[in-house]
Each structure stands twice: as structure tokens, then as C-alpha cells.
Design an enzyme around this catalytic site. Structure first.
Site, PDB file in Angstrom:
ATOM      1  N   THR A 153     -27.180  -8.090   9.817  1.00 24.59           N
ATOM      2  CA  THR A 153     -27.821  -7.689   8.432  1.00 24.59           C
ATOM      3  C   THR A 153     -26.871  -6.991   7.615  1.00 24.59           C
ATOM      4  O   THR A 153     -25.961  -6.424   7.885  1.00 24.59           O
ATOM      5  CB  THR A 153     -29.018  -6.710   8.766  1.00 24.59           C
ATOM      6  OG1 THR A 153     -29.843  -7.322   9.643  1.00 24.59           O
ATOM      7  CG2 THR A 153     -29.736  -5.962   7.653  1.00 24.59           C
ATOM      8  N   SER A 200     -11.381  -5.149  -0.313  1.00 26.18           N
ATOM      9  CA  SER A 200     -11.862  -3.665   0.297  1.00 26.18           C
ATOM     10  C   SER A 200     -12.455  -3.026  -0.842  1.00 26.18           C
ATOM     11  O   SER A 200     -11.867  -2.671  -1.906  1.00 26.18           O
ATOM     12  CB  SER A 200     -10.662  -2.883   0.952  1.00 26.18           C
ATOM     13  OG  SER A 200     -11.339  -1.823   1.745  1.00 26.18           O
ATOM     14  N   ASN A 233       0.883  -1.183   0.039  1.00 29.18           N
ATOM     15  CA  ASN A 233       0.286   0.187  -0.049  1.00 29.18           C
ATOM     16  C   ASN A 233       0.928   1.303   0.222  1.00 29.18           C
ATOM     17  O   ASN A 233       0.275   2.199  -0.316  1.00 29.18           O
ATOM     18  CB  ASN A 233      -1.016   0.087   1.109  1.00 29.18           C
ATOM     19  CG  ASN A 233      -0.284  -0.175   2.483  1.00 29.18           C
ATOM     20  OD1 ASN A 233       0.472  -1.377   2.576  1.00 29.18           O
ATOM     21  ND2 ASN A 233      -0.450   0.372   3.628  1.00 29.18           N
ATOM     22  N   CYS A 274      -1.788   7.708   7.889  1.00 27.43           N
ATOM     23  CA  CYS A 274      -1.927   8.111   9.302  1.00 27.43           C
ATOM     24  C   CYS A 274      -3.555   7.370   9.547  1.00 27.43           C
ATOM     25  O   CYS A 274      -4.297   7.775   8.968  1.00 27.43           O
ATOM     26  CB  CYS A 274      -2.051   9.358   9.720  1.00 27.43           C
ATOM     27  SG  CYS A 274      -2.482  10.377   8.313  1.00 27.43           S
ATOM     28  N   HIS A 307     -13.411   0.415  -1.085  1.00 25.97           N
ATOM     29  CA  HIS A 307     -13.107   1.696  -1.620  1.00 25.97           C
ATOM     30  C   HIS A 307     -11.739   1.675  -2.441  1.00 25.97           C
ATOM     31  O   HIS A 307     -11.286   2.778  -2.875  1.00 25.97           O
ATOM     32  CB  HIS A 307     -13.047   2.630  -0.129  1.00 25.97           C
ATOM     33  CG  HIS A 307     -12.124   2.263   0.934  1.00 25.97           C
ATOM     34  ND1 HIS A 307     -12.077   1.326   1.749  1.00 25.97           N
ATOM     35  CD2 HIS A 307     -10.902   2.858   1.199  1.00 25.97           C
ATOM     36  CE1 HIS A 307     -10.883   1.221   2.439  1.00 25.97           C
ATOM     37  NE2 HIS A 307     -10.201   2.249   2.050  1.00 25.97           N
TER      38      HIS A 307
HETATM   39  N1  PLP Z   1      -4.765  -4.272   3.333  1.00 22.81           N
HETATM   40  C1  PLP Z   1      -3.945  -3.115   2.633  1.00 22.81           C
HETATM   41  C2  PLP Z   1      -2.832  -3.613   1.905  1.00 22.81           C
HETATM   42  C3  PLP Z   1      -4.584  -1.731   2.880  1.00 22.81           C
HETATM   43  O1  PLP Z   1      -4.045  -0.977   2.051  1.00 22.81           O
HETATM   44  C4  PLP Z   1      -5.609  -1.478   3.602  1.00 22.81           C
HETATM   45  C5  PLP Z   1      -6.294  -0.289   3.873  1.00 22.81           C
HETATM   46  O2  PLP Z   1      -5.495   0.665   3.568  1.00 22.81           O
HETATM   47  C6  PLP Z   1      -6.394  -2.513   4.429  1.00 22.81           C
HETATM   48  C7  PLP Z   1      -5.690  -3.708   4.299  1.00 22.81           C
HETATM   49  C8  PLP Z   1      -7.300  -2.327   5.321  1.00 22.81           C
HETATM   50  O3  PLP Z   1      -8.655  -2.305   4.489  1.00 22.81           O
HETATM   51  P1  PLP Z   1      -9.903  -1.402   5.300  1.00 22.81           P
HETATM   52  O4  PLP Z   1      -9.768  -0.355   5.357  1.00 22.81           O
HETATM   53  O5  PLP Z   1     -10.953  -2.334   4.351  1.00 22.81           O
HETATM   54  O6  PLP Z   1     -10.020  -2.527   6.556  1.00 22.81           O
END
Ligand code: PLP
Length: 377
Positions: A214, A176, A128, A302, A178
Site C-alpha cells: 500500500t 529522496s 553528499n 553516520c 527529505h
Molecule cells: N544517495 C545520496 C547521494 C544520499 O545523500 C542519500 C542519503 O543521504 C541516499 C542516496 C539515500 O537516500 P535515502 O535515505 O532516501 O534512502
């Protein structure tokens, strides 16, 4: 999503409104399943990847093999668990070291050998902070030889590179919404239907008794739509965004030749770049760029407004001066050439400010030296 908000049906109800809501959830399940090459029955909708990770990591694993570049939603539950952590090494390019992993697994073969599947490998498909794509299939194949189950954090990779659950060798996957342009607060655990996990939430029998509560029908509808859009547009979109990313990196380096592109040379996601402007402070860069209308993050970003030391950049062995100057720039379907120009204009401002500070720092240093000399005299 808007249509769902207008309808009151609960997917567990048998009346027509309920059945309509069930139809929305099941359509989204098929869309999300196609994004990762798994059958729809293996998709368990959750509130996000963090919850999905917790569902897997709270099982009583004997050993968990992972690296320091994993997301906190993986690292923290491992730290809190009774499992024995075994650490994979990461190279300077941000990739997990496959040769080291092979030696590590062989060295720990006795500890790992319990009942088949009683230990776990956790690996992210792409990081990330740096966008570096990890050698998941190779690591998973080694892990399976040693009888480990495999959890792949596919949050960043989904919708950006091809994902096929079986080709990767994953038993579990995290997704995820978003990160692929869907709504926040919804995600999925991909787990084989027969795979038994102790439920995290107890209550109703939703998600085939694997996740009570739900369903977030609106969120799930948006997640499904985003998965479908990502699948349809991925290749063209990533080529477009990759060209913008390359231009941004090239021109940012021309403006400040010392700029480090973290993970350069390793396979990376097309939409992510991690740039370090040595001599600058990441927090200051983030503020300067924000004032110019450009939203970027510092290092690990952060969770609570604080900017901490990036464990990812530290694991890569980056000097603190470089790690502390690193910002993460992400692009998406809405990013245009104009955005790159705005970024570069703000970057130029930051570079000029850094240069302007340098002589002042030298003058200040000179004044201090003069004061000390006078005092000594
Ligand atoms: N794993 C990675 C590589 C991520 O970048 C993120 C969120 O930025 C997550 C897990 C966690 O995802 P969530 O915010 O949907 O719990």
C-alpha cells in the site's frame, strides 16, 4: 499531508475515499515527474533512494562501473552482488575523472560488451559530502557508446540544480523526499515504463506491478508538495543560499587561515560546504557546534551514531589529518543570515580552543622530553 491523515482511503480501493487517495498519489507523481523531466508513468514511489537503488542493483548486471564517492546505498549492493565492479577515478577536486573514464571503458570494452544494457554505469549527480557536481551527461554518453545502462543518483542534486532525465542520459534515477524538504521515508525510482526489473517486493500490484505494498499516501503527498515548491523556488533560493555559503566559507577561512574548503574550485551545489580545520578533530567540532545549537555532520555522517573514515575524502586523496578534521555544513530554505552568524561564533570558539591547546601540547611535549632526558641522565 495532514488532510491525508484524516482520510482512511486506500488508493487501490474503488470507493470515493479510495479514489480521493488515488488522486493525491497521482498528483504527487506529476509533481515529482516535473522535478526530473520524466513522464509521470516513469515514477515509482518507494520508501527512499536506498530502496530505489536496491531495485536496480539486484538485477543480474554483468559489470557495474562506479567510483568510490558513491553513497553506501549504491556501493553496498554492488559489493554484495555478483556483478564485476569497475572503478572510476576521482580527482583531487572531488570530480570523477572523465579522461580516465574514457580510457577505462575502452580498456574494458570486451568485458562490457554483452547484450546491450547488460552492464551498468552508476554515477551521482552531486556528492553528499562535498556538494561537488559530477559530469554526469559526459559519463553517461560514453557509457551508452559502450552499451551500458545508466543509473543516476540524483538525491542531492534534486531541487538544487536543474535535472532533466533525458538530457543527463539516465535510464534510472534515484530521488529522496527529505533532501528537498519533504518527509522522510519516501522517495522514488525513475525508470522507463518498459524497463523490466525483477521486483524487490512481491505482493499486490501497486505502482503498475513494480513495487508491491500500500502506498505511503501521506508521505507521497508531502514529497509531491516539496517537489513543486523546490521547482518553483529553486533558482532564487539557491542564489540566496549560495551567498550565505560563500560568506560562511570566507569568514571561516579568515578566522583560521589553514581551513580547507574541500572541492573548492569544482562546480558545487550552493547549499553544501565541506570544511576542514587541520589540527582539529571532526567529532570534537561536531560536538562543539552542537552545544552551540548548530547541527553539522562529520565527514560521511553516520548511519548508526558512529563516525567512520570518509571514503569520499579518501578517494579524493585528502591527507588523513585533513579528512579527519572535515565537517559537512548543509543549508536549506530555513537557513538565515543569523544561522551563519551562529555557526561562525561557534567556529571561532573551536578555533580559539585549538590555539589554546597548541601551547599546552608544546608544554606537555617539553615536560616529556625533560623527563626522558632526566631518566637517561
Ligand atoms: N544517495 C545520496 C547521494 C544520499 O545523500 C542519500 C542519503 O543521504 C541516499 C542516496 C539515500 O537516500 P535515502 O535515505 O532516501 O534512502
Amino acid at each position: 499531508m495532514l488532510a491525508c491523515m484524516d482520510r482512511a482511503g486506500n488508493p487501490s480501493s474503488v470507493h470515493a475515499e479510495g479514489r480521493a487517495a488515488r488522486g493525491v498519489v497521482e498528483a504527487a507523481r506529476r509533481q515529482v515527474a516535473s522535478l526530473c523531466g520524466a513522464p509521470p508513468g516513469d515514477i515509482i514511489f518507494t520508501s527512499g533512494a536506498t530502496e530505489a537503488a536496491a531495485m536496480v542493483l539486484r538485477a543480474p548486471w554483468r559489470c557495474i562501473v562506479l567510483s568510490r564517492i558513491e553513497h553506501p546505498c549504491v556501493v553496498e549492493p554492488v559489493v554484495a552482488s555478483n556483478a564485476r565492479p569497475i572503478e572510476l577515478a576521482v580527482g583531487e577536486d572531488g570530480r570523477i575523472d572523465v579522461d580516465h573514464a574514457q580510457r577505462l571503458l575502452t580498456r574494458h570494452a570486451r568485458d562490457l560488451a554483452g547484450e546491450r544494457g547488460s552492464s551498468l554505469l552508476v554515477v551521482q549527480a552531486a556528492n553528499n559530502e562535498t556538494g561537488v557536481v559530477q559530469p554526469v551527461a559526459e559519463l553517461a554518453a560514453m557509457a551508452r557508446e559502450h552499451g551500458l545502462s545508466v543509473l543516476v543518483d540524483a538525491v542531492q542534486a534534486a531541487g538544487r540544480i536543474g535535472l532533466d532525465r533525458d538530457a543527463l542520459g539516465a535510464d534510472f534515477m534515484l530521488l529522496s523526499s527529505h533532501k528537498i524538504g519533504g518527509p522522510k521515508g519516501v522517495g522514488a525510482l525513475v525508470a522507463r515504463e518498459g524497463q523490466v526489473l525483477p521486483p524487490l517486493l512481491l505482493g499486490g500490484g501497486q505502482e503498475r506491478r513494480r513495487r508491491a505494498g500500500t502506498e505511503n499516501v501521506e508521505g507521497i503527498a508531502g514529497f509531491g508538495a516539496a517537489a513543486q515548491a523546490a521547482l518553483e523556488t529553486r533558482d532564487v533560493e539557491m542564489e540566496r543560499v549560495g551567498a550565505l555559503r560563500d560568506e560562511l566559507e570566507r569568514r571561516a577561512q579568515e578566522m583560521a587561515p589553514g581551513t580547507v574548503v574541500v572541492g573548492y574550485g569544482a562546480p558545487r551545489l550552493a547549499n553544501t560546504t565541506c570544511l576542514a580545520l587541520p589540527g582539529a578533530k571532526a567529532e570534537t567540532l561536531v560536538i562543539k557546534l552542537d552545544l552551540a545549537g548548530v547541527a553539522v555532520s562529520a565527514g560521511a555522517a553516520c548511519s548508526s551514531g558512529k563516525v567512520g573514515q570518509s571514503s569520499v575524502l579518501a578517494a579524493m586523496g585528502l591527507e588523513p589529518e585533513v579528512a579527519g578534521a572535515a565537517i559537512r555544513v548543509s543549508m536549506g530554505h530555513g537557513t538565515t543570515h543569523m544561522d551563519v552568524e551562529s555557526f561562525l561564533a561557534a567556529w571561532r570558539g573551536a578555533v580559539d580552543a585549538r590555539l589554546a591547546r597548541a601551547p599546552r601540547r608544546r608544554e606537555a611535549a617539553g615536560a616529556i622530553t625533560a623527563t626522558i632526558e632526566t631518566t637517561i641522565r
